[in-house]
Design an enzyme around this catalytic site. Structure first.
Site, PDB file in Angstrom:
ATOM      1  N   GLU A  18      -5.850 -10.977  -1.198  1.00  0.00           N
ATOM      2  CA  GLU A  18      -6.496 -10.804   0.011  1.00  0.00           C
ATOM      3  C   GLU A  18      -8.025 -10.810  -0.300  1.00  0.00           C
ATOM      4  O   GLU A  18      -8.775  -9.970   0.318  1.00  0.00           O
ATOM      5  CB  GLU A  18      -6.018  -9.709   0.854  1.00  0.00           C
ATOM      6  CG  GLU A  18      -4.640  -9.369   1.059  1.00  0.00           C
ATOM      7  CD  GLU A  18      -4.419  -8.113   1.834  1.00  0.00           C
ATOM      8  OE1 GLU A  18      -5.235  -7.421   2.509  1.00  0.00           O
ATOM      9  OE2 GLU A  18      -3.081  -7.783   1.793  1.00  0.00           O
TER      10      GLU A  18
ATOM     11  N   ASP B  15     -11.904 -10.966  -0.312  1.00  0.00           N
ATOM     12  CA  ASP B  15     -12.975 -11.278   0.219  1.00  0.00           C
ATOM     13  C   ASP B  15     -14.089 -10.243  -0.058  1.00  0.00           C
ATOM     14  O   ASP B  15     -13.621  -9.233  -0.871  1.00  0.00           O
ATOM     15  CB  ASP B  15     -12.915 -10.943   1.849  1.00  0.00           C
ATOM     16  CG  ASP B  15     -12.222  -9.688   2.316  1.00  0.00           C
ATOM     17  OD1 ASP B  15     -11.671  -9.451   3.333  1.00  0.00           O
ATOM     18  OD2 ASP B  15     -12.312  -8.607   1.668  1.00  0.00           O
TER      19      ASP B  15
ATOM     20  N   HIS C  61     -10.203  -6.687  -1.905  1.00  0.00           N
ATOM     21  CA  HIS C  61     -11.151  -6.439  -0.947  1.00  0.00           C
ATOM     22  C   HIS C  61     -12.308  -5.884  -1.858  1.00  0.00           C
ATOM     23  O   HIS C  61     -12.368  -4.626  -1.846  1.00  0.00           O
ATOM     24  CB  HIS C  61     -10.745  -5.637   0.044  1.00  0.00           C
ATOM     25  CG  HIS C  61      -9.596  -6.084   1.021  1.00  0.00           C
ATOM     26  ND1 HIS C  61      -9.775  -7.304   1.758  1.00  0.00           N
ATOM     27  CD2 HIS C  61      -8.227  -5.991   1.121  1.00  0.00           C
ATOM     28  CE1 HIS C  61      -8.749  -7.818   2.446  1.00  0.00           C
ATOM     29  NE2 HIS C  61      -7.877  -6.639   1.871  1.00  0.00           N
TER      30      HIS C  61
ATOM     31  N   GLU D 103       0.934  -1.245  -0.037  1.00  0.00           N
ATOM     32  CA  GLU D 103      -0.130  -0.029  -0.067  1.00  0.00           C
ATOM     33  C   GLU D 103       0.953   1.280  -0.046  1.00  0.00           C
ATOM     34  O   GLU D 103       0.621   2.064   0.918  1.00  0.00           O
ATOM     35  CB  GLU D 103      -0.872  -0.191   1.296  1.00  0.00           C
ATOM     36  CG  GLU D 103      -1.913  -1.197   1.232  1.00  0.00           C
ATOM     37  CD  GLU D 103      -2.699  -1.339   2.368  1.00  0.00           C
ATOM     38  OE1 GLU D 103      -2.712  -0.457   3.228  1.00  0.00           O
ATOM     39  OE2 GLU D 103      -3.458  -2.516   2.518  1.00  0.00           O
TER      40      GLU D 103
ATOM     41  N   ASN E  64       2.089  -5.237  -3.538  1.00  0.00           N
ATOM     42  CA  ASN E  64       1.007  -5.417  -2.981  1.00  0.00           C
ATOM     43  C   ASN E  64       0.135  -4.087  -2.648  1.00  0.00           C
ATOM     44  O   ASN E  64       0.429  -3.193  -1.840  1.00  0.00           O
ATOM     45  CB  ASN E  64       1.037  -6.395  -1.775  1.00  0.00           C
ATOM     46  CG  ASN E  64      -0.461  -6.987  -1.461  1.00  0.00           C
ATOM     47  OD1 ASN E  64      -1.010  -7.665  -2.219  1.00  0.00           O
ATOM     48  ND2 ASN E  64      -0.805  -6.814  -0.171  1.00  0.00           N
TER      49      ASN E  64
HETATM   50  O1  G3I Z   1      -3.384  -8.174  18.799  1.00  0.00           O
HETATM   51  C1  G3I Z   1      -3.849  -6.864  19.399  1.00  0.00           C
HETATM   52  C2  G3I Z   1      -4.502  -7.289  20.807  1.00  0.00           C
HETATM   53  O2  G3I Z   1      -3.524  -7.673  21.848  1.00  0.00           O
HETATM   54  C3  G3I Z   1      -5.530  -6.319  21.344  1.00  0.00           C
HETATM   55  O3  G3I Z   1      -6.005  -6.774  22.331  1.00  0.00           O
HETATM   56  C4  G3I Z   1      -6.526  -6.092  20.325  1.00  0.00           C
HETATM   57  C5  G3I Z   1      -7.576  -5.202  20.812  1.00  0.00           C
HETATM   58  O4  G3I Z   1      -6.987  -3.862  20.614  1.00  0.00           O
HETATM   59  O5  G3I Z   1      -5.927  -5.841  19.014  1.00  0.00           O
HETATM   60  C6  G3I Z   1      -5.252  -6.561  18.512  1.00  0.00           C
HETATM   61  O6  G3I Z   1      -4.385  -6.228  17.325  1.00  0.00           O
HETATM   62  C7  G3I Z   1      -5.371  -6.023  16.270  1.00  0.00           C
HETATM   63  C8  G3I Z   1      -4.741  -6.956  15.082  1.00  0.00           C
HETATM   64  O7  G3I Z   1      -5.587  -6.884  13.961  1.00  0.00           O
HETATM   65  C9  G3I Z   1      -4.529  -8.346  15.586  1.00  0.00           C
HETATM   66  O8  G3I Z   1      -5.934  -8.782  15.757  1.00  0.00           O
HETATM   67  C10 G3I Z   1      -5.334  -4.777  15.920  1.00  0.00           C
HETATM   68  O9  G3I Z   1      -6.136  -3.920  16.802  1.00  0.00           O
HETATM   69  C11 G3I Z   1      -6.305  -4.631  14.394  1.00  0.00           C
HETATM   70  O10 G3I Z   1      -6.214  -3.186  14.235  1.00  0.00           O
HETATM   71  C12 G3I Z   1      -5.592  -5.521  13.407  1.00  0.00           C
HETATM   72  O11 G3I Z   1      -6.646  -5.436  12.185  1.00  0.00           O
HETATM   73  C13 G3I Z   1      -5.675  -5.890  11.171  1.00  0.00           C
HETATM   74  C14 G3I Z   1      -5.568  -4.853  10.067  1.00  0.00           C
HETATM   75  O12 G3I Z   1      -4.991  -5.589   9.052  1.00  0.00           O
HETATM   76  C15 G3I Z   1      -4.857  -3.847  10.525  1.00  0.00           C
HETATM   77  O13 G3I Z   1      -4.612  -2.821   9.693  1.00  0.00           O
HETATM   78  C16 G3I Z   1      -6.477  -7.035  10.708  1.00  0.00           C
HETATM   79  O14 G3I Z   1      -6.792  -8.161  11.499  1.00  0.00           O
HETATM   80  C17 G3I Z   1      -6.126  -7.627   9.361  1.00  0.00           C
HETATM   81  O15 G3I Z   1      -7.041  -8.460   8.685  1.00  0.00           O
HETATM   82  C18 G3I Z   1      -5.617  -6.589   8.386  1.00  0.00           C
HETATM   83  O16 G3I Z   1      -5.203  -6.937   7.323  1.00  0.00           O
HETATM   84  C19 G3I Z   1      -4.683  -5.902   6.311  1.00  0.00           C
HETATM   85  C20 G3I Z   1      -3.585  -6.355   5.464  1.00  0.00           C
HETATM   86  O17 G3I Z   1      -2.635  -6.745   6.483  1.00  0.00           O
HETATM   87  C21 G3I Z   1      -3.169  -5.350   4.478  1.00  0.00           C
HETATM   88  N1  G3I Z   1      -4.353  -5.209   3.631  1.00  0.00           N
HETATM   89  C22 G3I Z   1      -5.509  -4.693   4.056  1.00  0.00           C
HETATM   90  C23 G3I Z   1      -6.005  -5.692   5.321  1.00  0.00           C
HETATM   91  C24 G3I Z   1      -7.230  -5.396   5.735  1.00  0.00           C
HETATM   92  O18 G3I Z   1      -7.095  -4.256   6.479  1.00  0.00           O
END
Ligand code: G3I
Length: 347
Positions: free
Chosen positions: A264, A266, A235, A158, A199
């Protein structure tokens, strides 16, 4: 002569014996075999560890996996110089045991960076020279750790804005645009056999983003920088049109010699779920796979999670969800069955 022609006509008109009709694949691994591609899923490592049913279906259905979060910088180096590889190792080890190849996600991004890095840059305690060495060490360490175990890396993720300008992330701000070439060179030095990808999302349809990304690729190639592929995140949402020109966009990158991956995929929807919405979603999934397999260079289609039980969508898009091919109980949805019906394409 006539009897011979009649006999020939009768033979040609006869229905093929049952075994001659290639039946539809029974699962996504067979689908991958039908098309000669990798069909993968992002992996929620907590579910991989804690949920036997999630793990069983993941390993039955997919020949390729991507760590959804476990390989991001905040996950692997939460404190400077202190590496926490256990989650990433769990994904790689499970893949090894289950005949799955792995996409490494992601080395250079503006999101999910560790706080020590972002705060050090913000307060000036990390200057540009040190930031560059930190980035080099991060890439060298992470790619080096998985040398020979990861098929492809999302090296930069990105890096282009929706208007086609380079994203003003900390890397561009402090290192200049050369950070992109540096990242690819460092990754290649750490694992010369890994395929290195750029990507991004909305690359399926956003013209300014497409043009800039093509320019980045050409510029890297003109410098002799090792770049091997482009990842279209994919997405999608049924409330938006399907990106009807996606296959042609894939071909424009393929014409540069790049491998194509849908990284990715969905297809979300505004809730509540209805049979009509599920049917539209199924059509979008079917079209995405059809677009991929219609382009010879497209070698991978990865779902950004295969079950609604662990989808990122509800947490990011209020009132939306049901984006995956299986529901919370791991029951296949119409989208799953639609994927199995996609015929082989002449590529
Ligand atoms: O690990 C912490 C946990 O300790 C905490 O309790 C919890 C609540 O705050 O947060 C957890 O971290 C979260 C992390 O996912 C792991 O679950 C983050 O808050 C959350 O923001 C993060 O979201 C991820 C997101 O990227 C962040 O931008 C999504 O799971 C993930 O599917 C998403 O994936 C991205 C790709 O990497 C890049 N392309 C877009 C895609 C969708 O945004």
């Amino acid at each position: 002569m006539k009897p011979l022609l009649i006999a020939l006509a009768l033979i040609l008109a006869a229905p093929l014996p049952a075994h001659a009709h290639p039946r539809d694949p029974r699962d996504l691994r067979e689908l991958a075999q039908r098309h000669g591609i990798k069909v993968g899923s992002a992996v929620d490592v907590a579910a991989l560890r804690a949920e036997a049913d999630y793990r069983k279906v993941l390993n039955r259905e997919f020949n390729h996996v991507t760590a959804e979060n476990a390989m991001k910088w905040e996950s692997v180096e939460p404190q400077r110089g202190v590496y926490t590889w256990a989650d990433a190792d769990a994904v790689v080890e499970n893949a090894r045991r289950n005949r799955q190849q792995v996409r490494g996600h992601t080395l250079v991004w503006h999101n999910q960076l560790p706080a020590w890095l972002t705060s050090g840059v913000a307060d000036g305690s990390i200057d540009a020279a040190e930031l560059r060495s930190i980035l080099r060490d991060h890439i060298t360490t992470q790619v080096g750790r998985y040398k020979g175990k990861i098929r492809a890396w999302d090296v930069v993720n990105e890096v282009v804005e929706e208007d086609g300008t380079l994203r003003q992330n900390i890397w561009l701000t402090h290192l200049g645009p050369g950070y992109i070439a540096d990242a690819f060179r460092w990754a290649h030095r750490a694992d010369p056999r890994a395929k290195l990808f750029i990507n991004d999302y909305n690359l399926e349809w956003n013209q300014p983003k497409i043009e800039t990304t093509l320019s980045i690729v050409k510029d890297l190639q003109s410098q002799g920088v090792p770049i091997h592929g482009v990842g279209f995140q994919g997405h999608l949402g049924i409330q938006y049109d399907y990106p009807g020109d996606w296959a042609n966009v894939m071909r424009r990158f393929a014409d540069l010699g790049l491998e194509i991956a849908v990284t990715e995929l969905d297809v979300r929807m505004v809730l509540p779920v209805t049979p009509d919405k599920l049917a539209t979603q199924a059509d979008y999934y079917r079209r995405a796979l059809t677009d991929c397999v219609s382009v010879k260079a497209c070698k991978e289609l990865t779902l950004w999670g295969y079950t609604d039980r662990h989808s990122w969508v509800p947490g990011w898009f209020e009132g939306e969800g049901s984006a995956c091919v299986m529901d919370e109980n791991l029951a296949p949805k119409p989208a799953y069955h639609a994927l199995l019906t996609v015929p082989r394409q002449r590529r």
